[in-house]
Design a protein around this motif. Sequence first.
Motif, mmCIF file in Angstrom:
data_model
loop_
_atom_site.group_PDB
_atom_site.id
_atom_site.type_symbol
_atom_site.label_atom_id
_atom_site.label_comp_id
_atom_site.label_asym_id
_atom_site.label_seq_id
_atom_site.Cartn_x
_atom_site.Cartn_y
_atom_site.Cartn_z
ATOM 1 N N ALA A 87 0.847 -1.189 0.000
ATOM 2 C CA ALA A 87 0.000 0.000 0.000
ATOM 3 C C ALA A 87 0.882 1.239 0.000
ATOM 4 C CB ALA A 87 -0.914 0.002 1.230
ATOM 5 N N PRO A 88 0.422 2.336 -0.615
ATOM 6 C CA PRO A 88 1.187 3.589 -0.551
ATOM 7 C C PRO A 88 1.059 4.225 0.836
ATOM 8 C CG PRO A 88 -0.863 3.944 -1.716
ATOM 9 C CD PRO A 88 -0.795 2.469 -1.429
ATOM 10 N N ALA A 89 2.149 4.782 1.325
ATOM 11 C CA ALA A 89 2.166 5.424 2.635
ATOM 12 C C ALA A 89 2.710 6.847 2.488
ATOM 13 C CB ALA A 89 3.018 4.636 3.606
ATOM 14 N N LEU A 90 2.093 7.779 3.194
ATOM 15 C CA LEU A 90 2.528 9.171 3.187
ATOM 16 C C LEU A 90 2.788 9.604 4.624
ATOM 17 C CD1 LEU A 90 2.948 11.850 1.622
ATOM 18 C CD2 LEU A 90 0.534 12.361 2.075
ATOM 19 N N MET A 91 3.977 10.175 4.885
ATOM 20 C CA MET A 91 4.364 10.600 6.228
ATOM 21 C C MET A 91 4.656 12.106 6.238
ATOM 22 S SD MET A 91 4.260 7.504 7.053
ATOM 23 C CE MET A 91 4.775 5.811 6.902
ATOM 24 N N LEU A 92 4.306 12.750 7.339
ATOM 25 C CA LEU A 92 4.674 14.146 7.582
ATOM 26 C C LEU A 92 5.406 14.224 8.917
ATOM 27 C CD1 LEU A 92 1.436 16.054 6.507
ATOM 28 C CD2 LEU A 92 3.585 15.905 5.253
#
Length: 435
Positions: free
Chosen positions: A284-289
């Motif tokens: 799955a694609p993951a996005l972190m900030l």
Amino acid sequence: PKDQVTVRIFLLLFFLSIPLIKLRAQSLVPFGDVRLGSAPLPINLNVFQPYASPRSENLTLKFAPKSLQWIRDSSNLLVPRARLQITYAQKEKNPPLFYYHDEVFSGEYHPETNSFHVDLWINLFNPGKIIIKRGDQELHQIATRRLNQKIDSPKTKKKEETKLIDYSCAPYDVEFEGIEDQYLSVGCRLEKLDEGQGQTPRLIITWSASDALLEDATLPPYRTILKSNSPSLINVINSMGETKTVKITANLPNRIHRLKTAIGFGPYRFESQSDSRVRPEKWAPALMLYGRYDLMETTSLRFFNATINRGSFFNNGGVYLAYEIASVFDNRLKVVPLLGAQILTFDYNNDVPERNKIIYPQGFEVVWKHSFGLKNTSMVYGMFLSASDNNPYRNVWLRWGKRIFGELNYIEWSLGGQKVKTYGLSLGLPLFSLF
């Protein structure tokens, strides 16, 4: 189990305590309290020759073999010291005393040779004078002469290998020109000034060399202050009376921002569950900030957010107060507790109500700066743990790099019949800086 509860309570008590201490290995020496520092730079003791004035056959001076050590002095500068062995033979019964750096020492008496012996640690870059007295009578002065010769140790044939520039200077690319043929030690301390237009840098460089004195013979260490990328120039004199101009430069930013942010993205394995319904593990694609707002030198406010979506939606965000409680190995290894809270959002699918939950797992980071000998890189291991058996949560990460970094991350959470497990590798990039 009771043992797990005990461990969790211990972890919470540890992170909730705030001992404002620095872990230092300290040792008393004749020129002040110092911290033992490790340094790979070898020193050829033949460059330094002790001598007495007036000369005397009764006085023997030599450096103890293998006594070289690098220490941090009262100005936090790494300097070399060696143990000077002094043997003084005399017929008089009245024993001599040895005065050095505002301290007085008495030596061992050896009746078989009718002599007195004492070992004193000598700062090779700032040796000062040892005075031998008997009562009010001054007998001798002992000093160390810096020989004007090439540094010929087999391990120091390269220019860089005669300079010890401390890790505290690594972020600023500090360079010295004009004193290449001698030993040099440099340390740095950055001050952040608020002059009405945001924080600006003020770098204080402390340095000492084996054969460089100011024109008025003031002894080292010396200090240079830089607020921009313009160089500093200073004249020094060596033991042969030759004047040289030392040029000192550094690479400093125009502004120091309190708020720094980064973004991360990458492939993660993602598994979700709601009661008896299970979505098996898939990519799955993951996005972190990531964000950090510096409050003080060792205290900051951290925030993060992780979003993963593959059939089910999972979002994990948190805000934490971070404060450094321990720093060892010349400030290269730091322990940073994280105190705060998180909010979790989980949506299995449209048929199951979305779940929002505030949780309070506490955590820590262990930061290894200049990891693997690479300047300005950091290896960070961190984790969050929950003390609740009804709402278990675990978040573990390993991060390495500079402004661009890679991160391995594992997150697991469950509540009732709902469960999420995800892990993967992400690439982090700087986003923006403010204030």
